[in-house]
Design a protein around this motif. Structure first.
Motif, PDB file in Angstrom:
ATOM      1  N   TYR A 168       0.866  -1.167   0.000  1.00  0.00           N
ATOM      2  CA  TYR A 168       0.000   0.000   0.000  1.00  0.00           C
ATOM      3  C   TYR A 168       0.905   1.220   0.000  1.00  0.00           C
ATOM      4  N   ARG A 169       0.312   2.353  -0.332  1.00  0.00           N
ATOM      5  CA  ARG A 169       1.078   3.593  -0.238  1.00  0.00           C
ATOM      6  C   ARG A 169       0.194   4.723   0.266  1.00  0.00           C
ATOM      7  N   GLN A 170       0.840   5.680   0.890  1.00  0.00           N
ATOM      8  CA  GLN A 170       0.121   6.851   1.394  1.00  0.00           C
ATOM      9  C   GLN A 170       0.854   8.100   0.955  1.00  0.00           C
ATOM     10  N   PRO A 171       0.325   8.768  -0.075  1.00  0.00           N
ATOM     11  CA  PRO A 171       0.925  10.027  -0.518  1.00  0.00           C
ATOM     12  C   PRO A 171       0.714  11.108   0.538  1.00  0.00           C
ATOM     13  N   PRO A 172       1.495  12.169   0.503  1.00  0.00           N
ATOM     14  CA  PRO A 172       1.332  13.246   1.483  1.00  0.00           C
ATOM     15  C   PRO A 172      -0.081  13.823   1.463  1.00  0.00           C
ATOM     16  N   GLY A 173      -0.720  13.872   2.612  1.00  0.00           N
ATOM     17  CA  GLY A 173      -2.037  14.457   2.716  1.00  0.00           C
ATOM     18  C   GLY A 173      -3.172  13.623   2.166  1.00  0.00           C
ATOM     19  N   LYS A 174      -2.898  12.394   1.810  1.00  0.00           N
ATOM     20  CA  LYS A 174      -3.933  11.536   1.225  1.00  0.00           C
ATOM     21  C   LYS A 174      -4.080  10.237   2.017  1.00  0.00           C
ATOM     22  N   GLN A 175      -5.119   9.490   1.667  1.00  0.00           N
ATOM     23  CA  GLN A 175      -5.360   8.234   2.355  1.00  0.00           C
ATOM     24  C   GLN A 175      -4.471   7.125   1.807  1.00  0.00           C
ATOM     25  N   ARG A 176      -4.303   6.103   2.614  1.00  0.00           N
ATOM     26  CA  ARG A 176      -3.539   4.949   2.182  1.00  0.00           C
ATOM     27  C   ARG A 176      -4.340   4.193   1.118  1.00  0.00           C
ATOM     28  N   GLU A 177      -3.628   3.720   0.086  1.00  0.00           N
ATOM     29  CA  GLU A 177      -4.289   3.036  -1.011  1.00  0.00           C
ATOM     30  C   GLU A 177      -3.508   1.796  -1.406  1.00  0.00           C
ATOM     31  N   LEU A 178      -4.234   0.816  -1.934  1.00  0.00           N
ATOM     32  CA  LEU A 178      -3.599  -0.406  -2.398  1.00  0.00           C
ATOM     33  C   LEU A 178      -2.803  -0.129  -3.663  1.00  0.00           C
ATOM     34  N   VAL A 179      -1.589  -0.655  -3.707  1.00  0.00           N
ATOM     35  CA  VAL A 179      -0.766  -0.584  -4.914  1.00  0.00           C
ATOM     36  C   VAL A 179      -0.837  -1.917  -5.654  1.00  0.00           C
ATOM     37  N   ALA A 180      -0.526  -2.993  -4.931  1.00  0.00           N
ATOM     38  CA  ALA A 180      -0.533  -4.315  -5.548  1.00  0.00           C
ATOM     39  C   ALA A 180      -0.521  -5.376  -4.456  1.00  0.00           C
ATOM     40  N   SER A 181      -1.115  -6.523  -4.773  1.00  0.00           N
ATOM     41  CA  SER A 181      -1.089  -7.645  -3.845  1.00  0.00           C
ATOM     42  C   SER A 181      -0.941  -8.936  -4.628  1.00  0.00           C
ATOM     43  N   LEU A 229       8.335  -5.444  -4.921  1.00  0.00           N
ATOM     44  CA  LEU A 229       7.606  -4.527  -5.793  1.00  0.00           C
ATOM     45  C   LEU A 229       8.629  -3.836  -6.691  1.00  0.00           C
ATOM     46  N   GLN A 230       8.628  -4.230  -7.946  1.00  0.00           N
ATOM     47  CA  GLN A 230       9.508  -3.592  -8.929  1.00  0.00           C
ATOM     48  C   GLN A 230       8.763  -2.407  -9.518  1.00  0.00           C
ATOM     49  N   MET A 231       9.327  -1.227  -9.360  1.00  0.00           N
ATOM     50  CA  MET A 231       8.674   0.000  -9.801  1.00  0.00           C
ATOM     51  C   MET A 231       9.503   0.635 -10.908  1.00  0.00           C
ATOM     52  N   ASN A 232       8.940   0.698 -12.096  1.00  0.00           N
ATOM     53  CA  ASN A 232       9.606   1.289 -13.246  1.00  0.00           C
ATOM     54  C   ASN A 232       8.847   2.521 -13.709  1.00  0.00           C
ATOM     55  N   SER A 233       9.509   3.325 -14.515  1.00  0.00           N
ATOM     56  CA  SER A 233       8.887   4.539 -15.073  1.00  0.00           C
ATOM     57  C   SER A 233       8.214   5.366 -13.983  1.00  0.00           C
ATOM     58  N   LEU A 234       8.930   5.579 -12.923  1.00  0.00           N
ATOM     59  CA  LEU A 234       8.362   6.276 -11.768  1.00  0.00           C
ATOM     60  C   LEU A 234       8.023   7.722 -12.113  1.00  0.00           C
ATOM     61  N   LYS A 235       6.930   8.187 -11.502  1.00  0.00           N
ATOM     62  CA  LYS A 235       6.441   9.541 -11.709  1.00  0.00           C
ATOM     63  C   LYS A 235       6.417  10.284 -10.375  1.00  0.00           C
ATOM     64  N   PRO A 236       6.421  11.606 -10.414  1.00  0.00           N
ATOM     65  CA  PRO A 236       6.309  12.352  -9.149  1.00  0.00           C
ATOM     66  C   PRO A 236       5.069  11.960  -8.341  1.00  0.00           C
ATOM     67  N   GLY A 237       4.012  11.591  -9.019  1.00  0.00           N
ATOM     68  CA  GLY A 237       2.785  11.171  -8.354  1.00  0.00           C
ATOM     69  C   GLY A 237       2.920   9.862  -7.595  1.00  0.00           C
ATOM     70  N   ASP A 238       4.017   9.148  -7.809  1.00  0.00           N
ATOM     71  CA  ASP A 238       4.257   7.905  -7.062  1.00  0.00           C
ATOM     72  C   ASP A 238       4.904   8.180  -5.709  1.00  0.00           C
ATOM     73  N   THR A 239       5.248   9.432  -5.458  1.00  0.00           N
ATOM     74  CA  THR A 239       5.854   9.786  -4.182  1.00  0.00           C
ATOM     75  C   THR A 239       4.897   9.476  -3.039  1.00  0.00           C
ATOM     76  N   ALA A 240       5.385   8.693  -2.077  1.00  0.00           N
ATOM     77  CA  ALA A 240       4.533   8.262  -0.968  1.00  0.00           C
ATOM     78  C   ALA A 240       5.366   7.441   0.001  1.00  0.00           C
ATOM     79  N   VAL A 241       4.778   7.177   1.148  1.00  0.00           N
ATOM     80  CA  VAL A 241       5.320   6.149   2.029  1.00  0.00           C
ATOM     81  C   VAL A 241       4.679   4.830   1.631  1.00  0.00           C
ATOM     82  N   TYR A 242       5.494   3.854   1.349  1.00  0.00           N
ATOM     83  CA  TYR A 242       5.013   2.545   0.918  1.00  0.00           C
ATOM     84  C   TYR A 242       5.055   1.572   2.095  1.00  0.00           C
ATOM     85  N   TYR A 243       3.922   0.892   2.296  1.00  0.00           N
ATOM     86  CA  TYR A 243       3.784  -0.035   3.417  1.00  0.00           C
ATOM     87  C   TYR A 243       3.560  -1.456   2.913  1.00  0.00           C
ATOM     88  N   CYS A 244       4.287  -2.371   3.499  1.00  0.00           N
ATOM     89  CA  CYS A 244       4.067  -3.789   3.232  1.00  0.00           C
ATOM     90  C   CYS A 244       2.910  -4.278   4.103  1.00  0.00           C
TER      91      CYS A 244
END
Length: 119
Positions: free
Chosen positions: A37-50, A80-95
């Motif tokens: 999961y990830r939580q961008p600044p000021g936003k809710q935690r969201e699922l990235v992949a499972s 989690l292999q992350m390619n072609s990263l964008k500024p919008g991917d900035t977040a705290v990532y949680y396992c």
């Protein structure tokens, strides 16, 4: 006590790649689902992949085609292999892991790892 140890976060330029790892230990029961999961600044935690123990994956639309999730069940580790990263991917990532004990399900979280995409 289940423990999750995450690694691989950091600062990367747009278009770059990072690989996150999460190793689980301490469970007496099998881990049937692992994910990120990830939580961008000021936003809710969201699922990235499972990914389940059978290999079925669930990938968020926002990262489809750029991120890949995989697991090594023998090592209780998810990647989690992350390619072609964008500024919008900035977040705290949680396992996150889900463990089934009979009819009960338990969820555990890692401490989080910061991913910053910036030039």
């Amino acid at each position: 006590q289940v423990q999750l140890v995450e690694s691989g976060g950091g600062l990367v330029q747009p278009g770059g790649s990072l690989r996150l790892s999460c190793a689980a230990s301490g469970s007496r029961f099998s881990i049937d689902r692992m994910g990120w999961y990830r939580q961008p600044p000021g936003k809710q935690r969201e699922l990235v992949a499972s990914i389940t123990s059978s290999g079925s994956t669930n990938i968020a639309d926002s990262v489809m085609g750029r991120f890949t999730i995989s697991r090594d069940s023998a090592k209780n580790t998810v990647y989690l292999q992350m390619n072609s990263l964008k500024p919008g991917d900035t977040a705290v990532y949680y396992c996150n892991v889900r463990i089934s004990e009979g009819l009960a399900m338990y969820y555990y979280w890692g401490q989080g790892t910061q991913v910053t995409v910036s030039s």
